[in-house]
Design a protein around this motif. Structure first.
Motif, PDB file in Angstrom:
ATOM      1  N   LEU A 328       0.857  -1.187   0.000  1.00 37.60           N
ATOM      2  CA  LEU A 328       0.000   0.000   0.000  1.00 37.60           C
ATOM      3  C   LEU A 328       0.893   1.237   0.000  1.00 37.60           C
ATOM      4  CD1 LEU A 328      -2.862   1.378   0.554  1.00 37.60           C
ATOM      5  CD2 LEU A 328      -2.169   1.350   2.965  1.00 37.60           C
ATOM      6  N   ILE A 329       0.626   2.198  -0.885  1.00 37.47           N
ATOM      7  CA  ILE A 329       1.381   3.448  -0.849  1.00 37.47           C
ATOM      8  C   ILE A 329       0.426   4.628  -0.728  1.00 37.47           C
ATOM      9  CG2 ILE A 329       3.509   2.724  -2.002  1.00 37.47           C
ATOM     10  CD1 ILE A 329       2.351   3.245  -4.618  1.00 37.47           C
ATOM     11  N   GLU A 330       0.812   5.567   0.136  1.00 38.87           N
ATOM     12  CA  GLU A 330       0.046   6.812   0.271  1.00 38.87           C
ATOM     13  C   GLU A 330       0.891   7.928  -0.338  1.00 38.87           C
ATOM     14  OE1 GLU A 330      -0.460   8.438   4.215  1.00 38.87           O
ATOM     15  OE2 GLU A 330      -2.274   9.526   3.639  1.00 38.87           O
ATOM     16  N   VAL A 331       0.295   8.692  -1.237  1.00 38.55           N
ATOM     17  CA  VAL A 331       1.031   9.794  -1.877  1.00 38.55           C
ATOM     18  C   VAL A 331       0.204  11.074  -1.788  1.00 38.55           C
ATOM     19  CG1 VAL A 331       2.359   8.415  -3.541  1.00 38.55           C
ATOM     20  CG2 VAL A 331       0.046   9.168  -4.124  1.00 38.55           C
ATOM     21  N   GLU A 332       0.891  12.209  -1.875  1.00 35.21           N
ATOM     22  CA  GLU A 332       0.161  13.478  -1.850  1.00 35.21           C
ATOM     23  C   GLU A 332      -0.526  13.736  -3.190  1.00 35.21           C
ATOM     24  OE1 GLU A 332       1.899  16.848  -0.007  1.00 35.21           O
ATOM     25  OE2 GLU A 332       2.759  15.682   1.635  1.00 35.21           O
ATOM     26  N   ARG A 333      -0.035  13.072  -4.265  1.00 34.47           N
ATOM     27  CA  ARG A 333      -0.715  13.245  -5.557  1.00 34.47           C
ATOM     28  C   ARG A 333      -0.375  12.097  -6.494  1.00 34.47           C
ATOM     29  NH1 ARG A 333       2.729  18.366  -8.031  1.00 34.47           N
ATOM     30  NH2 ARG A 333       4.787  17.438  -7.770  1.00 34.47           N
ATOM     31  N   VAL A 334      -1.281  11.808  -7.415  1.00 39.06           N
ATOM     32  CA  VAL A 334      -1.073  10.695  -8.349  1.00 39.06           C
ATOM     33  C   VAL A 334      -0.735  11.193  -9.754  1.00 39.06           C
ATOM     34  CG1 VAL A 334      -2.447   9.010  -7.069  1.00 39.06           C
ATOM     35  CG2 VAL A 334      -3.558  10.508  -8.750  1.00 39.06           C
ATOM     36  N   THR A 335      -0.748  12.523  -9.946  1.00 33.94           N
ATOM     37  CA  THR A 335      -0.257  13.073 -11.219  1.00 33.94           C
ATOM     38  C   THR A 335       0.706  14.211 -10.905  1.00 33.94           C
ATOM     39  OG1 THR A 335      -2.101  14.614 -11.365  1.00 33.94           O
ATOM     40  CG2 THR A 335      -2.345  12.548 -12.569  1.00 33.94           C
ATOM     41  N   VAL A 336       1.646  14.447 -11.804  1.00 28.31           N
ATOM     42  CA  VAL A 336       2.583  15.567 -11.656  1.00 28.31           C
ATOM     43  C   VAL A 336       2.486  16.434 -12.909  1.00 28.31           C
ATOM     44  CG1 VAL A 336       4.191  14.369 -10.112  1.00 28.31           C
ATOM     45  CG2 VAL A 336       4.479  14.171 -12.586  1.00 28.31           C
ATOM     46  N   PRO A 337       2.973  17.695 -12.828  1.00 28.22           N
ATOM     47  CA  PRO A 337       2.906  18.569 -14.003  1.00 28.22           C
ATOM     48  C   PRO A 337       3.583  17.948 -15.231  1.00 28.22           C
ATOM     49  CG  PRO A 337       3.508  19.846 -12.074  1.00 28.22           C
ATOM     50  CD  PRO A 337       3.531  18.398 -11.658  1.00 28.22           C
ATOM     51  N   GLY A 338       3.244  18.465 -16.397  1.00 30.35           N
ATOM     52  CA  GLY A 338       3.776  17.934 -17.637  1.00 30.35           C
ATOM     53  C   GLY A 338       5.230  18.309 -17.893  1.00 30.35           C
ATOM     54  N   PHE A 339       5.793  19.154 -17.021  1.00 33.14           N
ATOM     55  CA  PHE A 339       7.155  19.638 -17.259  1.00 33.14           C
ATOM     56  C   PHE A 339       7.883  19.758 -15.934  1.00 33.14           C
ATOM     57  CE2 PHE A 339       4.706  23.132 -15.883  1.00 33.14           C
ATOM     58  CZ  PHE A 339       5.563  23.886 -15.123  1.00 33.14           C
ATOM     59  N   ARG A 340       9.211  19.903 -16.040  1.00 34.15           N
ATOM     60  CA  ARG A 340       9.970  20.304 -14.853  1.00 34.15           C
ATOM     61  C   ARG A 340      11.014  21.328 -15.283  1.00 34.15           C
ATOM     62  NH1 ARG A 340      14.652  17.732 -15.298  1.00 34.15           N
ATOM     63  NH2 ARG A 340      14.628  16.116 -16.879  1.00 34.15           N
ATOM     64  N   VAL A 341      11.484  22.133 -14.318  1.00 32.33           N
ATOM     65  CA  VAL A 341      12.444  23.201 -14.611  1.00 32.33           C
ATOM     66  C   VAL A 341      13.854  22.592 -14.675  1.00 32.33           C
ATOM     67  CG1 VAL A 341      13.457  25.337 -13.755  1.00 32.33           C
ATOM     68  CG2 VAL A 341      10.994  24.946 -13.548  1.00 32.33           C
ATOM     69  N   HIS A 342      14.511  22.814 -15.795  1.00 30.04           N
ATOM     70  CA  HIS A 342      15.854  22.259 -16.015  1.00 30.04           C
ATOM     71  C   HIS A 342      16.860  23.410 -16.033  1.00 30.04           C
ATOM     72  CE1 HIS A 342      19.129  19.993 -17.739  1.00 30.04           C
ATOM     73  NE2 HIS A 342      19.103  20.711 -18.859  1.00 30.04           N
ATOM     74  N   HIS A 343      17.869  23.358 -15.146  1.00 26.31           N
ATOM     75  CA  HIS A 343      18.825  24.468 -15.007  1.00 26.31           C
ATOM     76  C   HIS A 343      19.962  24.378 -16.007  1.00 26.31           C
ATOM     77  CE1 HIS A 343      16.657  25.199 -11.330  1.00 26.31           C
ATOM     78  NE2 HIS A 343      17.329  26.309 -11.151  1.00 26.31           N
ATOM     79  N   GLY A 344      20.321  25.519 -16.570  1.00 23.67           N
ATOM     80  CA  GLY A 344      21.459  25.612 -17.472  1.00 23.67           C
ATOM     81  C   GLY A 344      22.743  25.931 -16.712  1.00 23.67           C
ATOM     82  N   PRO A 345      23.844  26.089 -17.446  1.00 26.32           N
ATOM     83  CA  PRO A 345      25.135  26.399 -16.801  1.00 26.32           C
ATOM     84  C   PRO A 345      25.147  27.825 -16.238  1.00 26.32           C
ATOM     85  CG  PRO A 345      25.348  26.363 -19.198  1.00 26.32           C
ATOM     86  CD  PRO A 345      23.939  25.978 -18.906  1.00 26.32           C
ATOM     87  N   PRO A 346      26.055  28.133 -15.308  1.00 28.50           N
ATOM     88  CA  PRO A 346      26.156  29.502 -14.788  1.00 28.50           C
ATOM     89  C   PRO A 346      26.601  30.478 -15.881  1.00 28.50           C
ATOM     90  CG  PRO A 346      27.962  28.144 -13.942  1.00 28.50           C
ATOM     91  CD  PRO A 346      27.031  27.225 -14.683  1.00 28.50           C
ATOM     92  N   ALA A 347      26.306  31.773 -15.664  1.00 22.83           N
ATOM     93  CA  ALA A 347      26.494  32.784 -16.714  1.00 22.83           C
ATOM     94  C   ALA A 347      27.928  32.875 -17.211  1.00 22.83           C
ATOM     95  CB  ALA A 347      26.044  34.153 -16.188  1.00 22.83           C
ATOM     96  N   GLU A 348      28.918  32.583 -16.348  1.00 18.83           N
ATOM     97  CA  GLU A 348      30.301  32.761 -16.784  1.00 18.83           C
ATOM     98  C   GLU A 348      30.785  31.582 -17.634  1.00 18.83           C
ATOM     99  OE1 GLU A 348      29.369  32.289 -13.677  1.00 18.83           O
ATOM    100  OE2 GLU A 348      30.668  30.855 -12.632  1.00 18.83           O
TER     101      GLU A 348
END
Lengths: 435, 435
Positions: A328-348
């Motif tokens: 048995l698993i209890e979760v706060e939600r059974v679906t997640v957004p269609g995207f996630r934020v992906h970080h790029g390299p630092p400005a320098e």
């Protein structure tokens, strides 16, 4: 602490009665003489011993009978296993084979569980290959140091531990062994002193301090007096140790026989939690609990990690093994957004060029844009439902030697669609300090 | 780099034309002689100066006209402010008062914005009380070091920075000032060399290295040559610096006039994101952007922290200030579970007693039970909806000097219920590297 009268009453309640002990002695001497006769007939160099709590008279009601056939070291491991199994089947015609570090025969005689285990004769502190070979040494060490008063304290300690669900060294229990209970009373004197030892506020608890203590990275160290490179308490889980510590403290401040009877208040359970439940279910392979349960627990932990990393925010889980395996698993939600934020390299970094290049042609949700001083893009999530995420992440993975081949039979079910799972949900929602 | 011909064309496009410059000179000499006459009539010890880009001929098209009245230090601050405002209103009858570090008069003459600012006469590296007093010194420093070729490079740099949205030192922009552009070209020689400076991979960028550099904890340090305890680039935000670095690098590898024209590709925007939007909206107090926008930004950051801590998983936000203040927020969910897991003390702590005591009588959802070796309880969440959480957390809090009194007018709206907010949502969803 309870009064002497109350302790006496609990001892009477949980110890083996004189009748039961007489029956156990009758069963074991019958088995021992039967085995000795076979050994003589076959010309094998071995002794037969009653070991475990029955031999030491520290058993709780309904305790097991453990008979060890102690072979000379002139034999090879395969030989003693072969002879041991053959003798076991002969004296226990209804018995069947089980597997600890090597196979042995187990069965029931007049309601008592009986194990017939082959092992090698060993000396103190000799390098031991299989832990079964150590049992006869434990036997001798403890027997020399017991009297009736200590036996009584051991029975009380075992009954207390059983009542708070920390007793039993089987792999799937990860609790305190009978031998550890005996060592604790031999060293500390009484049931009450043992509880004080656990109730103390020391970060690590150490018994039999000595040079070898630093070998052990554990919160509870009980150096085995017959083998000082071994922590006799190694198999106690962190959770069982924590439970023993906390409830010893409670009991000493406000003693009650309810601890012995497993009658601590059940916790409250509010049903309307604002979360979702799912059940992962699969057929149960035909295996003993000591082999199966650790695999199911590992799968459970793997599942929680997958759900955590997938963003489903798992709250908790509960295992049920009956005719099937269910988690048995209890979760706060059974679906997640269609995207996630992906970080790029630092400005320098010169890598900002290839990052911008890549996301000018690769499909995505939004960006590149700035979060603070960092370039980011919203990238598509590979899945948005819990079912997809779990099945995708378990596929092709080692989920336990006996479970991996059953991947194709795994189903993920919404328990609202079936009444079958009300028991496991209720057990999960009422989880308390004894679970 | 672009060809000389392309650069020449961009220079012609963005510089002040000869006609515009003639007009600006006419406006400023009219103002200067008007002010000089009033000073003489009133017997005030002060000089009048045209400062800023108009004076240095480094203006972009449509640049401002800044006239400073430089008073002798024998006066007090209040006196020069009083005289400055009175003279400003006299020569700019349609002007109104604004407030930087002290008040000044601003207005429009023939389509050009004009500021009349009183300040004190200062010497190099003298301890300065108000940053307006520094402007005449900047003026002299830059003028001595410019020629036509450098003026052209400065115009190109300003136009590039404006095109990528990093130009302007107003508080609400936090971009590069005209003075910083001038210092960069004076020191590095050309527009192209300035871009190479920003495109480099150094973690910190430092111009005018010297003993005082360690005073500044910043990724961009341009020591002010007229006051070496000041970082002339201090007001550049991390985001604007990051944007300048990344886009300088892009431009040098693949130069195009689109950078000057703000025409970098808009990012893609997928609408079906699996998230929720809400809008916090309130009336707009009558304030200039430099005072209002920082307060709205602070409220925005506070909102994101409240949503993060409340478990609503904020994704991003967007500010819109028009006739009202609106803050768009995107969250992964608008409700949270009714409980959260609350951890008890570690097993060895005597505090486990009071924890168990407390949760045997205090209302809660479940437990105490074990998570690994730690006692926990499921405790009730004070709120489960985003609206409750935000309003509860903003109540009685300092949300900015001019916003706090308006707490009662704050509303939280679902933008799906109104077409009013399609603009801000579209702007948020199309957010790109220029925003």
């Amino acid at each position: 602490m309870l009064t002497q009268k109350e302790l006496d009453a609990l001892f009477e309640e949980f110890r083996q009665s004189d009748e039961e002990r007489a029956l156990v002695e009758e069963i074991s001497s019958g088995l021992i003489s039967g085995i000795e006769k076979i050994l003589q007939d076959k010309g094998l160099d071995a002794k037969v011993m009653l070991v475990g709590s029955a031999a030491k008279q520290t058993s709780l009601k309904g305790g097991d009978v453990d008979v060890f056939i102690v072979f000379s070291k002139k034999y090879r491991r395969e030989e003693i296993v072969k002879h041991g199994l053959s003798i076991g089947h002969e004296v226990l015609p209804s018995g069947f084979e089980k597997f600890a570090e090597h196979p042995y025969v187990t069965g029931f005689v007049e309601g008592h569980k009986v194990d017939i285990v082959p092992c090698f004769a060993m000396n103190l502190n000799e390098k031991i290959q299989s832990s079964v070979d150590r049992s006869p040494l434990h036997e001798m060490y403890v027997k020399e140091r017991l009297d009736d008063s200590k036996r009584k304290q051991i029975v009380l300690l075992k009954a207390f531990m059983k009542g708070i669900n920390v007793y039993g060294s089987e792999v799937f229990r990860s609790g305190f062994s009978g031998y550890v209970c005996e060592l604790l009373v031999i060293e500390l004197g009484t049931f009450s002193k043992v509880l004080e030892f656990f109730a103390s506020s020391g970060k690590r608890l150490i018994l039999h301090d000595g040079n070898s203590v630093n070998l052990f990275d554990s919160s509870l160290i009980i150096v085995d007096p017959v083998d000082d490179r071994r922590n006799a308490a190694a198999s106690v889980s962190k959770k069982n140790l924590a439970r023993m510590r906390i409830l010893s403290r409670e009991f000493l401040h406000d003693p009650s026989s309810k601890y012995f009877h497993g009658e601590l208040d059940r916790s409250r359970a509010e049903k309307n939690r604002g979360t979702s439940f799912r059940i992962l279910t699969m057929p149960k392979p035909d295996l003993i609990d000591d082999v199966l349960i650790p695999q199911v627990r590992r799968l459970d932990r793997m599942l929680m990690t997958i759900l955590e990393e997938g963003g489903f925010m798992p709250v908790g889980s509960e295992i049920l093994v009956d005719s099937r395996i269910s988690i048995l698993i209890e979760v706060e939600r059974v679906t997640v957004p269609g995207f996630r934020v992906h970080h790029g390299p630092p400005a320098e970094s010169p890598e900002t060029r290839s990052f911008l290049q890549k996301w000018s042609t690769t499909e995505h949700f939004r960006g590149p844009y700035f979060l603070e001083d960092r370039l980011v893009v919203d990238v598509r999530n590979p899945y948005t439902s819990l079912e997809e995420c779990v099945m995708h992440n378990l596929e092709g993975r080692d989920i336990g030697a006996h479970l991996t081949p059953m991947y194709g039979s795994i189903k993920i079910i919404d328990p609202d669609d079936s009444k079958m799972y009300s028991g496991i949900i209720s057990s999960y929602l009422h989880r308390n300090i004894l679970d």
